[in-house]
Write a protein that holds these residues in place. Structure first.
Motif, PDB file in Angstrom:
ATOM      1  N   ASP A  28      10.699   6.413  -3.356  1.00 45.77           N
ATOM      2  CA  ASP A  28      11.810   7.035  -4.090  1.00 45.77           C
ATOM      3  C   ASP A  28      11.779   6.722  -5.579  1.00 45.77           C
ATOM      4  N   ASP A  29      11.115   5.620  -5.935  1.00 46.90           N
ATOM      5  CA  ASP A  29      11.053   5.242  -7.348  1.00 46.90           C
ATOM      6  C   ASP A  29       9.923   5.963  -8.087  1.00 46.90           C
ATOM      7  N   ALA A  30       9.027   6.604  -7.340  1.00 50.79           N
ATOM      8  CA  ALA A  30       7.897   7.302  -7.970  1.00 50.79           C
ATOM      9  C   ALA A  30       7.519   8.512  -7.127  1.00 50.79           C
ATOM     10  N   PRO A  31       8.407   9.483  -7.013  1.00 47.81           N
ATOM     11  CA  PRO A  31       8.177  10.602  -6.086  1.00 47.81           C
ATOM     12  C   PRO A  31       7.078  11.560  -6.547  1.00 47.81           C
ATOM     13  N   MET A  32       6.267  11.965  -5.570  1.00 51.42           N
ATOM     14  CA  MET A  32       5.239  12.995  -5.773  1.00 51.42           C
ATOM     15  C   MET A  32       5.162  13.797  -4.476  1.00 51.42           C
ATOM     16  N   LYS A  33       4.855  15.080  -4.592  1.00 48.73           N
ATOM     17  CA  LYS A  33       4.631  15.878  -3.394  1.00 48.73           C
ATOM     18  C   LYS A  33       3.634  16.984  -3.715  1.00 48.73           C
ATOM     19  N   ILE A  34       2.919  17.434  -2.675  1.00 51.04           N
ATOM     20  CA  ILE A  34       1.927  18.486  -2.875  1.00 51.04           C
ATOM     21  C   ILE A  34       2.627  19.823  -3.057  1.00 51.04           C
ATOM     22  N   HIS A  35       2.265  20.498  -4.114  1.00 46.11           N
ATOM     23  CA  HIS A  35       2.804  21.826  -4.415  1.00 46.11           C
ATOM     24  C   HIS A  35       1.856  22.920  -3.944  1.00 46.11           C
ATOM     25  N   LEU A  36       0.544  22.653  -4.060  1.00 41.12           N
ATOM     26  CA  LEU A  36      -0.452  23.666  -3.729  1.00 41.12           C
ATOM     27  C   LEU A  36      -1.753  22.987  -3.312  1.00 41.12           C
ATOM     28  N   SER A  37      -2.336  23.450  -2.197  1.00 39.94           N
ATOM     29  CA  SER A  37      -3.666  23.012  -1.757  1.00 39.94           C
ATOM     30  C   SER A  37      -4.555  24.241  -1.616  1.00 39.94           C
ATOM     31  N   VAL A  38      -5.780  24.139  -2.118  1.00 40.93           N
ATOM     32  CA  VAL A  38      -6.713  25.263  -2.075  1.00 40.93           C
ATOM     33  C   VAL A  38      -8.004  24.807  -1.403  1.00 40.93           C
TER      34      VAL A  38
END
Length: 497
Positions: A28-38
């Motif tokens: 929660d202190d450093a959020p990242m998530k995948i937006h696009l995979s090719v």
């Protein structure tokens, strides 16, 4: 509130880099998530899409575990959870980077991500490596009409650079094989061109090595400093890869680096550690695959090894014990699992999932009888001498009937993975045969299963690979170890904070 970063994953394979970065981004202190995979490969796309679907939940749905634990087929996710499945389909695109029209299509999504996240994006991925790898280059030399300058695979990294130039992310991570350091095209080294192009893309980037301290003056590191030895970072595999980290220039000026980005080395994890907790299996027979028939073949091969005068006595003694054994494994596949024996609590936690009660995709291949003897000898030799035997060290009756066996090009044709050290590099060749990936137990006479190879690559035990078994092996061999990617993801996110 911490800013969330969107990840774009190119040449994604089955999602090794993406899995690691996604796990790092759950903080929660450093959020990242995948937006696009090719990704271009159909079965890898299916694997990516399933994982993207699962990650759309705070906790994986119970129906996933019901299917895994009972060995049943998955339900129709599109019907059961239509909104989540639609998100997964949007996230994962089956496209061939470099083909006409693909960049223009993706550019719309790249612009949207850049604007929506106010430049807080991260680009990851590894362009195909066949043109750079030492094996690929050796194979290409054997082609009379091969011209490196005409091999488009040498220049696929430019598609990565092209997208980097368009997205202008806060950071990027590009992975490739060690051979990129020495590969040459047009009379010059390809790696220096790659670094030049990456450095100049978009708003400009500072290129950082991960395992070595960056130059204090802000200059470019030596080429060899970009090489990562996975076994130095808690991976049970001696996988050596070039990994380049780039930080956008407007952010790089604020960095204070007093050591390697990835920190200090970790204790080594062995093959025996990594594949512990999975049931013993027998190999299969390519013909007449029955347990009794398999045991007869194993006993016959063991007896032949035990009676061969040219073989070391400790190997012969082990073969005699196998020939007289009554406790052979009977199953070719197993879903049972017991406690792992990893010294690394972090890695053990990485593999484990308390809701998963079975071992997935743990099924052996079928082999010809002669290969069972070769596997047994190689595993026994490795146990005795701490290394796999060269082909010339096999007794004559176990030598393959290949015309070119004496050429020296196939000296490591049968290679056991030593239980007491990290494995050799798991590659996509594991999909073709198991000769380079022999199980360390001489009695099992087999190559590694998909799940054992996935353990060496550090895929979590609940990670499902779609497609037939050959395609599963191929995906595992093509991946970046997710646990290494997790460590990189954590380090990158800390730099951006």
């Amino acid at each position: 509130m911490p800013q969330e970063f969107a990840i774009v994953d190119l040449f994604a394979g089955p999602g090794g880099l993406g899995e690691g970065f996604s796990q790092a981004g759950r903080n929660d202190d450093a959020p990242m998530k995948i937006h696009l995979s090719v990704e271009m490969d159909f079965h890898a796309v299916q694997t990516l899409r399933l994982r993207a679907f699962l990650r759309s939940f705070d906790e994986f749905p119970q129906e996933y575990y019901d299917a895994l634990n009972k060995g049943k087929a998955f339900p129709d996710w599109r019907e059961l959870y239509p909104a989540n499945w639609k998100l997964a389909e949007k996230e994962v695109r089956q496209r061939v980077l470099g083909n006409e029209g693909v960049f223009n299509e993706l550019a719309v999504e790249l612009d949207r991500a850049r604007d929506e996240y106010c430049g807080n994006t991260i680009l990851i991925g590894g362009p195909p490596c066949q043109a750079y790898s030492l094996v690929g280059r050796a194979r290409n030399k054997g082609k009379a009409d091969y011209v490196p300058e005409k091999d488009a695979r040498h220049y696929l990294y430019r598609e990565y650079v092209r997208i980097l130039d368009r997205l202008r992310p806060a950071a990027f991570v590009m992975e490739n094989v060690k051979g990129m350091l020495s590969s040459k095209v047009d009379g010059g080294g390809i790696f220096s061109r790659v670094l030049d192009d990456l450095e100049a893309a978009g708003d400009g980037y500072r290129l950082l090595p991960l395992a070595q301290t960056a130059p204090a003056d802000g200059g470019r590191a030596e080429a060899r400093d970009f090489l990562i030895r996975s076994e130095d970072h808690g991976i049970p595999q001696a996988r050596h890869r070039v990994i380049i980290l780039g930080i956008r220039n407007d952010l790089a000026g604020k960095l204070v680096l007093d050591g390697p980005v990835l920190g200090s080395r970790q204790p080594p994890v062995t093959v025996g550690d990594a594949i512990s907790g999975m049931g013993e299996l027998r190999s299969g027979l390519s013909r007449k695959d029955e347990t009794n028939a398999w045991q007869e073949v194993v006993r016959a091969q063991a007896s032949a090894i035990a009676e061969a005068d040219e073989i070391a006595e400790d190997i012969r003694a082990l073969a005699r014990s196998i020939a007289g054994a009554n406790d052979f494994p009977c199953l070719r596949s197993s879903s049972t699992r017991s406690a792992m024996s990893l010294s690394s609590n972090l890695l053990q936690e990485w593999f484990s999932d308390e809701r998963l009660h079975s071992t997935l995709q743990h099924e052996t291949r079928g082999h010809i009888p002669e290969d069972l003897g070769r596997y047994m000898f190689s595993a026994a030799f490795t146990r005795s001498f701490g290394r796999a035997p060269k082909l010339m060290e096999f007794p004559e009756f176990l030598q393959p009937a290949h015309k070119n066996r004496g050429s020296g090009h196939f000296a490591d044709r049968f290679r056991t993975q030593d239980a007491n050290r990290p494995s050799t590099t798991v590659t996509s060749h594991i999909s073709k045969d198991g000769h380079y990936f022999i199980h360390p137990d001489p009695k099992q006479c087999r190559s590694l299963t998909v799940r054992e190879a996935a353990r060496l690559q550090t895929f979590p035990d609940n990670y499902w690979f779609c497609g037939p078994r050959t395609k599963q092996y191929h995906q595992v061999g093509n991946a970046v170890p997710p646990y290494l990617a997790f460590q990189i993801g954590v380090a990158v996110r800390q730099l951006l904070s």
